[in-house]
Design an enzyme around this catalytic site. Sequence first.
Site, PDB file in Angstrom:
ATOM      1  N   ARG A 232       1.615   7.687  38.321  1.00  0.00           N
ATOM      2  CA  ARG A 232       3.266   7.518  38.760  1.00  0.00           C
ATOM      3  C   ARG A 232       2.925   6.552  39.779  1.00  0.00           C
ATOM      4  NH1 ARG A 232       4.275   9.199  34.656  1.00  0.00           N
ATOM      5  NH2 ARG A 232       5.560  11.124  34.113  1.00  0.00           N
ATOM      6  N   GLU A 261      10.904   1.852  38.318  1.00  0.00           N
ATOM      7  CA  GLU A 261      10.851   1.376  37.006  1.00  0.00           C
ATOM      8  C   GLU A 261      12.124   1.202  36.309  1.00  0.00           C
ATOM      9  OE1 GLU A 261       8.195   3.834  34.917  1.00  0.00           O
ATOM     10  OE2 GLU A 261       6.444   3.356  36.266  1.00  0.00           O
ATOM     11  N   HIS A 279       4.967   0.763  31.704  1.00  0.00           N
ATOM     12  CA  HIS A 279       4.650   2.215  31.426  1.00  0.00           C
ATOM     13  C   HIS A 279       4.517   2.605  29.886  1.00  0.00           C
ATOM     14  CE1 HIS A 279       5.701   6.454  33.099  1.00  0.00           C
ATOM     15  NE2 HIS A 279       5.001   6.506  32.314  1.00  0.00           N
TER      16      HIS A 279
HETATM   17  C1  DGY Z   1       4.424  11.035  30.612  1.00  0.00           C
HETATM   18  O1  DGY Z   1       4.127  11.519  29.474  1.00  0.00           O
HETATM   19  O2  DGY Z   1       4.370  11.590  31.832  1.00  0.00           O
HETATM   20  C2  DGY Z   1       4.232   9.570  30.606  1.00  0.00           C
HETATM   21  O3  DGY Z   1       3.848   8.980  31.917  1.00  0.00           O
HETATM   22  C3  DGY Z   1       5.428   9.030  29.962  1.00  0.00           C
HETATM   23  O4  DGY Z   1       6.431   9.299  31.074  1.00  0.00           O
END
Ligand code: DGY
Length: 313
Positions: A232, A261, A279
Amino acid sequence: MSAFQILQVGPLAPPTNLTLQERFGAVALWQQADPLAWAREHGGAVRVVVTSARHGCTAALIAALPRLEAIVSFGVGYDSIALDAALARGIQVSNTPDVLNDCVADLAFGLLIDAARGIAYGDRFVRAQRWPQGGFPLTTRVSGKKLGILGLGRIGEIVARRAGGFDMEIAYHNRRQRDGAPWRFEPDLKALATWSDFLVVACVGGPETEGLVSREIIEALGPKGILVNVSRGSVIDEAAMVAALADGKLGGAGLDVFRDEPNAPPALLALDNVVLAPHMASGTHETRAAMTALTLENLEAFLATGKVLNPVL
Ligand code: DGY
């Protein structure tokens, strides 16, 4: 099934939206003019919220749903879900672990190789017809280097296994040492960053890891170091990272995630030592289909037995 038992916070793939609406009678919250006002007015019968790592579930929404029993989420990360508010009311929260591990680890390696070897930069170089004017600059070797992994969870472990195929030395930093893991545990993140040629961030997001990769850690990785993030944006001090990349205090970066994002920091757009991805780590046909199936299995299991299959805690 009575009306409004299942509430879908945000859109998933169109066929999934359709399944949720037709098979489960889900209400599309994002299509309501004022979603929270709708939940406060009509949410009295809602037992299950279906959401995703991207759309999350706020404490305000949970508070508006007095009979909520489960939050079923598409995605592995749950930092966007107000977990404390859910757990305080005994609401189960499920995610879709494991099915995306390979694809996220693959993308981490793709970003690492690209940031080191300049694949996307080389592509821009050829397309801009700069090749005839002179050779491409030398890049950084990948095989045999030292790889640090921040977060040896399910995804971090697969990154480590991939790295074995590149003859890398591997060490990791975690909240605690993993029993039976064959890789070196480094309890001090700064020492790991100093040792590493490449640092891959694969830990969970959320308050416990906020800003963990600080200016000090970034500068310890150093002018030849490469930082890869498939976790993240919140885990990295993004302003410090951007400044270090621009000033040459950090060698390069491969980034799939950002703090704001879908916006990447504008200062990164002009930097050729950075590879940017939207992402997309879990975004393959195969993995998204598996994530969808697991989301629906959690929903069905909860409706049939009162228990989700993959509780996050
Ligand atoms: C997750 O599954 O957490 C991925 O980062 C997609 O948001």
